[in-house]
Design an enzyme around this catalytic site. Structure first.
Site, PDB file in Angstrom:
ATOM      1  N   CYS A   1      10.162  15.636 -17.655  1.00  0.00           N
ATOM      2  CA  CYS A   1       8.846  16.097 -17.246  1.00  0.00           C
ATOM      3  C   CYS A   1       7.969  16.200 -18.480  1.00  0.00           C
ATOM      4  O   CYS A   1       8.414  15.889 -19.589  1.00  0.00           O
ATOM      5  CB  CYS A   1       8.930  17.420 -16.504  1.00  0.00           C
ATOM      6  SG  CYS A   1       9.351  18.782 -17.554  1.00  0.00           S
TER       7      CYS A   1
ATOM      8  N   LYS B   1       6.426  33.972 -10.470  1.00  0.00           N
ATOM      9  CA  LYS B   1       6.936  32.710  -9.905  1.00  0.00           C
ATOM     10  C   LYS B   1       8.399  32.471 -10.276  1.00  0.00           C
ATOM     11  O   LYS B   1       9.219  32.136  -9.422  1.00  0.00           O
ATOM     12  CB  LYS B   1       6.073  31.550 -10.430  1.00  0.00           C
ATOM     13  CG  LYS B   1       6.687  30.178 -10.248  1.00  0.00           C
ATOM     14  CD  LYS B   1       5.818  29.076 -10.805  1.00  0.00           C
ATOM     15  CE  LYS B   1       5.976  28.768 -12.270  1.00  0.00           C
ATOM     16  NZ  LYS B   1       7.129  27.947 -12.657  1.00  0.00           N
ATOM     17  N   ASN B   2       8.725  32.667 -11.562  1.00  0.00           N
ATOM     18  CA  ASN B   2      10.061  32.292 -12.021  1.00  0.00           C
ATOM     19  C   ASN B   2      11.144  33.305 -11.637  1.00  0.00           C
ATOM     20  O   ASN B   2      12.326  33.070 -11.884  1.00  0.00           O
ATOM     21  CB  ASN B   2      10.043  32.035 -13.529  1.00  0.00           C
ATOM     22  CG  ASN B   2       9.292  30.745 -13.851  1.00  0.00           C
ATOM     23  OD1 ASN B   2       9.003  29.958 -12.952  1.00  0.00           O
ATOM     24  ND2 ASN B   2       8.970  30.545 -15.120  1.00  0.00           N
TER      25      ASN B   2
ATOM     26  N   ARG C   1      14.682  17.873 -20.633  1.00  0.00           N
ATOM     27  CA  ARG C   1      15.221  18.944 -19.783  1.00  0.00           C
ATOM     28  C   ARG C   1      16.480  18.550 -18.991  1.00  0.00           C
ATOM     29  O   ARG C   1      16.447  18.377 -17.768  1.00  0.00           O
ATOM     30  CB  ARG C   1      14.128  19.473 -18.851  1.00  0.00           C
ATOM     31  CG  ARG C   1      12.950  20.011 -19.627  1.00  0.00           C
ATOM     32  CD  ARG C   1      11.896  20.597 -18.742  1.00  0.00           C
ATOM     33  NE  ARG C   1      12.281  21.887 -18.177  1.00  0.00           N
ATOM     34  CZ  ARG C   1      11.557  22.525 -17.265  1.00  0.00           C
ATOM     35  NH1 ARG C   1      10.454  22.000 -16.811  1.00  0.00           N
ATOM     36  NH2 ARG C   1      11.965  23.686 -16.819  1.00  0.00           N
TER      37      ARG C   1
ATOM     38  N   ASP D   1       6.711  29.746 -22.727  1.00  0.00           N
ATOM     39  CA  ASP D   1       5.666  29.634 -21.699  1.00  0.00           C
ATOM     40  C   ASP D   1       4.331  30.252 -22.124  1.00  0.00           C
ATOM     41  O   ASP D   1       3.347  30.159 -21.383  1.00  0.00           O
ATOM     42  CB  ASP D   1       6.140  30.264 -20.379  1.00  0.00           C
ATOM     43  CG  ASP D   1       7.210  29.425 -19.696  1.00  0.00           C
ATOM     44  OD1 ASP D   1       7.399  28.264 -20.095  1.00  0.00           O
ATOM     45  OD2 ASP D   1       7.868  29.938 -18.767  1.00  0.00           O
TER      46      ASP D   1
ATOM     47  N   ARG E   1       0.202  25.403  -9.569  1.00  0.00           N
ATOM     48  CA  ARG E   1       1.660  25.538  -9.389  1.00  0.00           C
ATOM     49  C   ARG E   1       2.105  26.947  -9.759  1.00  0.00           C
ATOM     50  O   ARG E   1       3.078  27.452  -9.212  1.00  0.00           O
ATOM     51  CB  ARG E   1       2.405  24.541 -10.288  1.00  0.00           C
ATOM     52  CG  ARG E   1       2.181  23.106  -9.899  1.00  0.00           C
ATOM     53  CD  ARG E   1       3.022  22.205 -10.755  1.00  0.00           C
ATOM     54  NE  ARG E   1       4.426  22.577 -10.643  1.00  0.00           N
ATOM     55  CZ  ARG E   1       5.426  22.006 -11.299  1.00  0.00           C
ATOM     56  NH1 ARG E   1       5.167  21.021 -12.116  1.00  0.00           N
ATOM     57  NH2 ARG E   1       6.653  22.413 -11.133  1.00  0.00           N
TER      58      ARG E   1
END
Ligand code: EPZ
Length: 415
Positions: free
Chosen positions: A116, A22-23, A121, A304, A396
């Site tokens: 968030c 994803k990233n 952030r 993560d 997500r």
């Protein structure tokens, strides 16, 4: 709202595949805005964040199509330069359109991302990089307004390693006049993948895999086609699932070179690992040893994977300390894990995890993407039934995680 119902079962065994990262895909999608024509990305999973980015690119005028795992983006016509609040609010990575819009159109208006679940952030480093390249930036009514007649190459020193700011700076600098040097750039594999994709589009970026990146601006870019790298965080999550199991689990379609430190920590916890080109088999230990971790920019231990590794330590034979230096407030999973009778205390940015003999199923709530993955692992490892609400967070960033885990013996129902 959907939830997962998990019947605890530590007898996972077999082979579990990893999807595209994803990233790495999010910046590649934004990079497509830099060149008129159709670019193609392969190995793209079905994730809500990627749908949100597709929606944003469509709002800007691009045509986006997904067929199986192939994503095509036609950026021939870009007729808007505004990333609206509704989309940025859903996904912070929307800020990735700032650099490409500035580079291609000379103007961008991007909603200012809010805080968030994992912390405040800020985006100051993104804005600093754009200003260094000659953009005039103002922030008004919740929007970042950026303008530049022509971006001009510059020396940019990042006071802190930032994945997102490095990527935005790269995407803006590729079409700038002259040479840009990025110092203390982030080195995550997703940065390397972005560099590869931009270079395939005709950019001139050198220094890949180091903290100094040099970009020679070019007049224009052309569309490109690339296979996306495997998701190292999904791979790490499945390796930890294997470590919590009573049988070996093989994680396939992954890149072990991206997982050096997580693998080292798994070995320290007592796991044996068999590493091949694109797969890793984890042989779980009878007794999990306590291991301390400190999250750091790559090649350090990834933030993560912090929540997922914490779950493993919940069942270790002793006390471990888990420190997050990237997102010091990223501990929302702790209260939920304690509901499963884990014994974790957080002081500032350090969790002290006292291993317990067993976790016990309960109702819990997902708070963010990686915290949700941790709760799924905990639910599998716990005795009895765990119900996780708000699982949209997990969709997500994980493509049908329950189907993948059920295929190796987990008992997860979506309802
Ligand atoms: C990326 O976020 C990832 N997101 C995150 O993954 C990941 O946790 C993070 O990198 C760290 O590895 C994407 O790739 C889309 P940073 P990013 O800029 O780019 C501070 C997930 O679960 N900072 O490297 O936003 C920041 O507060 C997500 O997939 C500033 O101070 O992270 C943090 O302390 C969650 N000013 C540190 O730098 C800025 O302008 C590193 O953040 C930017 C960042």
């Amino acid at each position: 709202m959907e939830q997962f119902i998990i019947e605890g079962n530590r007898n996972l065994s077999g082979t579990i595949p990893v999807s595209g990262a994803k990233n790495a895909i999010l910046p590649a999608m934004a990079a497509c805005l830099l060149a008129p024509g159709t670019s193609t990305l392969h190995n793209v999973p079905h994730l809500i964040d990627l749908k949100t980015m597709s929606l944003l690119l469509r709002v800007l005028g691009a045509k986006v199509e997904m067929e199986n795992d192939v994503l095509s983006i036609d950026a021939s016509h870009i007729d808007s330069y505004e990333a609206p609040y509704e989309l940025v609010n859903k996904m912070r990575a929307s800020i990735y359109v700032l650099g490409p819009l500035l580079a291609r159109l000379g103007i961008a208006k991007v909603s200012f991302p809010g805080g968030c679940a994992i912390g405040t952030r800020p985006v100051d480093l993104h804005l600093m990089a754009m200003e260094a390249l000659g953009a005039h930036i103002t922030v008004e009514h919740g929007y970042i307004n950026a303008k530049a007649d022509k971006l001009v190459g510059a020396d940019i020193y990042f006071p802190k390693s930032s994945v997102g700011a490095t990527i935005n700076a790269l995407m803006a600098a590729v079409l700038a006049k002259g040479v840009t040097s990025l110092f203390n750039a982030a080195m995550e594999p997703e940065i390397d993948a972005t560099i590869d994709f931009l270079n395939l589009m005709g950019a001139q970026i050198s220094g890949k895999g180091t903290t100094t990146l040099v970009i020679e601006g070019v007049e224009k870019l052309h569309p490109a086609e690339m296979e996306m790298i495997p998701d190292r965080i999904e791979a790490g999550t499945f390796l930890i699932a294997g470590a919590l199991s009573t049988n070996p689990v093989t994680v396939t379609n992954c890149n072990p070179n991206h997982l050096t430190l997580p693998m080292e920590k798994l070995r320290a916890s007592g796991c044996e690992l068999e590493v091949e080109n694109c797969s890793i088999t984890v042989y779980p230990p009878e007794i999990i040893q306590p291991v301390d971790i400190i999250t750091l920019p790559y090649p350090g231990f990834p933030t993560d994977l912090q929540a997922q590794f914490t779950v493993l330590m919940c069942l270790a034979d002793g006390i471990s300390f888990i420190e997050d230096t990237i997102f010091p407030d990223r501990f929302a999973h702790v209260a939920e894990l304690n509901r499963l009778q884990a014994d974790i205390r957080v002081e500032q940015n350090i969790a002290r995890v006292k291993g317990v003999k067993k976790l016990s199923g309960a109702e819990v709530m997902a708070t963010d993407l990686r915290a949700s993955a941790a709760l799924v692992l905990a639910g599998i490892a716990a005795e009895g039934k765990t119900v996780i609400s708000r699982i949209y967070h997990i969709d997500r960033g994980y493509d049908h995680i329950e189907k993948k885990l059920n295929a190796i013996g987990a008992k997860i129902t979506r309802s």
